[in-house]
Design a protein around this motif. Sequence first.
Motif, PDB file in Angstrom:
ATOM      1  N   ALA A  44       0.845  -1.185   0.000  1.00  0.00           N
ATOM      2  CA  ALA A  44       0.000   0.000   0.000  1.00  0.00           C
ATOM      3  C   ALA A  44       0.890   1.248   0.000  1.00  0.00           C
ATOM      4  CB  ALA A  44      -0.901  -0.023   1.230  1.00  0.00           C
ATOM      5  N   PRO A  45       0.335   2.409  -0.317  1.00  0.00           N
ATOM      6  CA  PRO A  45       1.148   3.634  -0.415  1.00  0.00           C
ATOM      7  C   PRO A  45       2.038   3.924   0.797  1.00  0.00           C
ATOM      8  CG  PRO A  45      -1.029   4.033  -1.267  1.00  0.00           C
ATOM      9  CD  PRO A  45      -1.046   2.646  -0.691  1.00  0.00           C
ATOM     10  N   PHE A  46       1.605   3.619   1.996  1.00  0.00           N
ATOM     11  CA  PHE A  46       2.429   3.866   3.175  1.00  0.00           C
ATOM     12  C   PHE A  46       3.117   2.599   3.671  1.00  0.00           C
ATOM     13  CE2 PHE A  46      -0.642   7.381   3.256  1.00  0.00           C
ATOM     14  CZ  PHE A  46       0.258   8.438   3.230  1.00  0.00           C
ATOM     15  N   GLY A  47       3.120   1.541   2.849  1.00  0.00           N
ATOM     16  CA  GLY A  47       3.845   0.315   3.171  1.00  0.00           C
ATOM     17  C   GLY A  47       3.084  -0.722   3.960  1.00  0.00           C
ATOM     18  N   ASP A  48       1.851  -0.463   4.303  1.00  0.00           N
ATOM     19  CA  ASP A  48       1.081  -1.413   5.104  1.00  0.00           C
ATOM     20  C   ASP A  48      -0.377  -1.374   4.685  1.00  0.00           C
ATOM     21  OD1 ASP A  48       0.730  -3.346   7.046  1.00  0.00           O
ATOM     22  OD2 ASP A  48       0.611  -1.932   8.702  1.00  0.00           O
ATOM     23  N   PRO A  49      -0.991  -2.453   4.266  1.00  0.00           N
ATOM     24  CA  PRO A  49      -0.512  -3.828   4.217  1.00  0.00           C
ATOM     25  C   PRO A  49       0.327  -4.093   2.962  1.00  0.00           C
ATOM     26  CG  PRO A  49      -2.750  -3.765   3.422  1.00  0.00           C
ATOM     27  CD  PRO A  49      -2.391  -2.354   3.848  1.00  0.00           C
ATOM     28  N   ILE A  50       0.873  -5.330   2.904  1.00  0.00           N
ATOM     29  CA  ILE A  50       1.579  -5.754   1.705  1.00  0.00           C
ATOM     30  C   ILE A  50       0.719  -6.792   0.994  1.00  0.00           C
ATOM     31  CG2 ILE A  50       3.876  -5.229   2.588  1.00  0.00           C
ATOM     32  CD1 ILE A  50       4.271  -8.182   3.184  1.00  0.00           C
ATOM     33  N   ILE A  51       0.857  -6.851  -0.319  1.00  0.00           N
ATOM     34  CA  ILE A  51       0.109  -7.822  -1.121  1.00  0.00           C
ATOM     35  C   ILE A  51       1.067  -8.939  -1.502  1.00  0.00           C
ATOM     36  CG2 ILE A  51      -1.336  -8.186  -3.169  1.00  0.00           C
ATOM     37  CD1 ILE A  51      -2.400  -6.055  -1.149  1.00  0.00           C
ATOM     38  N   VAL A  52       0.690 -10.171  -1.168  1.00  0.00           N
ATOM     39  CA  VAL A  52       1.524 -11.335  -1.463  1.00  0.00           C
ATOM     40  C   VAL A  52       0.754 -12.318  -2.341  1.00  0.00           C
ATOM     41  CG1 VAL A  52       2.881 -11.133   0.645  1.00  0.00           C
ATOM     42  CG2 VAL A  52       0.839 -12.538   0.661  1.00  0.00           C
ATOM     43  N   HIS A  53       1.508 -13.109  -3.090  1.00  0.00           N
ATOM     44  CA  HIS A  53       0.935 -14.129  -3.959  1.00  0.00           C
ATOM     45  C   HIS A  53       1.293 -15.495  -3.381  1.00  0.00           C
ATOM     46  CE1 HIS A  53      -0.666 -15.578  -7.778  1.00  0.00           C
ATOM     47  NE2 HIS A  53       0.297 -16.477  -7.744  1.00  0.00           N
ATOM     48  N   VAL A  54       0.263 -16.254  -2.996  1.00  0.00           N
ATOM     49  CA  VAL A  54       0.442 -17.583  -2.400  1.00  0.00           C
ATOM     50  C   VAL A  54      -0.541 -18.541  -3.055  1.00  0.00           C
ATOM     51  CG1 VAL A  54       0.312 -18.954  -0.285  1.00  0.00           C
ATOM     52  CG2 VAL A  54       1.076 -16.600  -0.172  1.00  0.00           C
ATOM     53  N   ASN A  58      -3.758 -13.708  -4.648  1.00  0.00           N
ATOM     54  CA  ASN A  58      -3.169 -12.522  -4.043  1.00  0.00           C
ATOM     55  C   ASN A  58      -3.905 -12.222  -2.752  1.00  0.00           C
ATOM     56  OD1 ASN A  58      -1.321 -12.097  -6.092  1.00  0.00           O
ATOM     57  ND2 ASN A  58      -2.704 -10.809  -7.258  1.00  0.00           N
ATOM     58  N   MET A  59      -3.142 -11.941  -1.694  1.00  0.00           N
ATOM     59  CA  MET A  59      -3.725 -11.651  -0.386  1.00  0.00           C
ATOM     60  C   MET A  59      -3.010 -10.469   0.241  1.00  0.00           C
ATOM     61  SD  MET A  59      -4.099 -15.410   1.210  1.00  0.00           S
ATOM     62  CE  MET A  59      -3.837 -16.715   0.045  1.00  0.00           C
ATOM     63  N   ALA A  60      -3.750  -9.702   1.012  1.00  0.00           N
ATOM     64  CA  ALA A  60      -3.162  -8.596   1.773  1.00  0.00           C
ATOM     65  C   ALA A  60      -2.882  -9.089   3.183  1.00  0.00           C
ATOM     66  CB  ALA A  60      -4.124  -7.418   1.809  1.00  0.00           C
ATOM     67  N   ILE A  61      -1.721  -8.706   3.705  1.00  0.00           N
ATOM     68  CA  ILE A  61      -1.351  -9.081   5.065  1.00  0.00           C
ATOM     69  C   ILE A  61      -0.697  -7.875   5.745  1.00  0.00           C
ATOM     70  CG2 ILE A  61       0.838 -10.075   4.282  1.00  0.00           C
ATOM     71  CD1 ILE A  61       0.533 -12.134   6.588  1.00  0.00           C
ATOM     72  N   ARG A  62      -1.061  -7.677   7.005  1.00  0.00           N
ATOM     73  CA  ARG A  62      -0.473  -6.560   7.754  1.00  0.00           C
ATOM     74  C   ARG A  62       1.018  -6.797   7.943  1.00  0.00           C
ATOM     75  NH1 ARG A  62      -4.862  -6.649  12.510  1.00  0.00           N
ATOM     76  NH2 ARG A  62      -4.303  -8.814  12.260  1.00  0.00           N
ATOM     77  N   LYS A  63       1.763  -5.699   7.926  1.00  0.00           N
ATOM     78  CA  LYS A  63       3.213  -5.789   8.064  1.00  0.00           C
ATOM     79  C   LYS A  63       3.624  -6.391   9.408  1.00  0.00           C
ATOM     80  CE  LYS A  63       6.887  -3.542   5.877  1.00  0.00           C
ATOM     81  NZ  LYS A  63       7.272  -2.471   5.039  1.00  0.00           N
ATOM     82  N   LYS A  64       2.874  -6.078  10.485  1.00  0.00           N
ATOM     83  CA  LYS A  64       3.215  -6.642  11.801  1.00  0.00           C
ATOM     84  C   LYS A  64       3.034  -8.156  11.817  1.00  0.00           C
ATOM     85  CE  LYS A  64      -1.062  -6.354  14.391  1.00  0.00           C
ATOM     86  NZ  LYS A  64      -1.614  -6.084  15.691  1.00  0.00           N
ATOM     87  N   ASP A  65       2.075  -8.668  11.036  1.00  0.00           N
ATOM     88  CA  ASP A  65       1.899 -10.117  10.935  1.00  0.00           C
ATOM     89  C   ASP A  65       2.942 -10.723  10.006  1.00  0.00           C
ATOM     90  OD1 ASP A  65      -0.279  -9.945  12.651  1.00  0.00           O
ATOM     91  OD2 ASP A  65      -1.706  -9.732  11.004  1.00  0.00           O
ATOM     92  N   ALA A  66       3.296 -10.003   8.940  1.00  0.00           N
ATOM     93  CA  ALA A  66       4.327 -10.479   8.009  1.00  0.00           C
ATOM     94  C   ALA A  66       5.679 -10.593   8.705  1.00  0.00           C
ATOM     95  CB  ALA A  66       4.411  -9.544   6.812  1.00  0.00           C
ATOM     96  N   ASN A  67       5.922  -9.769   9.728  1.00  0.00           N
ATOM     97  CA  ASN A  67       7.171  -9.846  10.497  1.00  0.00           C
ATOM     98  C   ASN A  67       7.323 -11.192  11.200  1.00  0.00           C
ATOM     99  OD1 ASN A  67       8.444  -7.365  10.079  1.00  0.00           O
ATOM    100  ND2 ASN A  67       7.165  -6.352  11.591  1.00  0.00           N
ATOM    101  N   LYS A  68       6.221 -11.865  11.454  1.00  0.00           N
ATOM    102  CA  LYS A  68       6.235 -13.113  12.214  1.00  0.00           C
ATOM    103  C   LYS A  68       6.304 -14.351  11.328  1.00  0.00           C
ATOM    104  CE  LYS A  68       3.716 -10.823  15.869  1.00  0.00           C
ATOM    105  NZ  LYS A  68       2.450 -10.675  16.547  1.00  0.00           N
ATOM    106  N   ILE A  69       6.403 -14.148  10.019  1.00  0.00           N
ATOM    107  CA  ILE A  69       6.506 -15.279   9.076  1.00  0.00           C
ATOM    108  C   ILE A  69       7.952 -15.357   8.607  1.00  0.00           C
ATOM    109  CG2 ILE A  69       5.729 -16.219   6.885  1.00  0.00           C
ATOM    110  CD1 ILE A  69       3.068 -14.713   7.348  1.00  0.00           C
ATOM    111  N   SER A  70       8.641 -16.414   8.995  1.00  0.00           N
ATOM    112  CA  SER A  70      10.055 -16.625   8.636  1.00  0.00           C
ATOM    113  C   SER A  70      10.150 -17.261   7.254  1.00  0.00           C
ATOM    114  CB  SER A  70      10.743 -17.539   9.635  1.00  0.00           C
ATOM    115  OG  SER A  70      10.650 -16.999  10.931  1.00  0.00           O
ATOM    116  N   LEU A  71      11.145 -16.791   6.477  1.00  0.00           N
ATOM    117  CA  LEU A  71      11.325 -17.276   5.113  1.00  0.00           C
ATOM    118  C   LEU A  71      12.756 -17.726   4.864  1.00  0.00           C
ATOM    119  CD1 LEU A  71       9.611 -14.445   3.042  1.00  0.00           C
ATOM    120  CD2 LEU A  71       8.570 -16.564   3.829  1.00  0.00           C
TER     121      LEU A  71
END
Length: 76
Positions: A44-54, A58-71
Motif C-alpha cells: 500500500a502507499p504507506f507500506g502497510d498492508p503488503i500484497i503477497v501471492h500464495v 493474491n492476499m493482503a497481510i499486515r506488516k506486523k503479521d508479516a514480520n512473524k513469518i520466517s522465510l
Amino acid sequence: MSLSELKPGEIGIIKDINCDEKLTKRLLALGFIQGTEIKVQTSAPFGDPIIVHVKGCNMAIRKKDANKISLGLEAI
C-alpha cells in the motif's frame, strides 16, 4: 528473514509462522504452509498492508503479521 523484509517481486519459501494460535490457524487455512513459495507483489502507499501471492491467490497481510513469518530465499 521475515516476509516483511522482501521487496516487491522477490520470492521466498515459508519456513515458520510465529503468530498467536488463532492467526496461525487462519494463515494455514489460507495456504501459508511451511515449504510454500510466496511472492511479494506490492504494498500500500504507506507500506502497510503488503500484497503477497500464495498458491495462485493474491492476499493482503499486515506488516506486523508479516514480520512473524520466517522465510528462506528461493534458490536461483
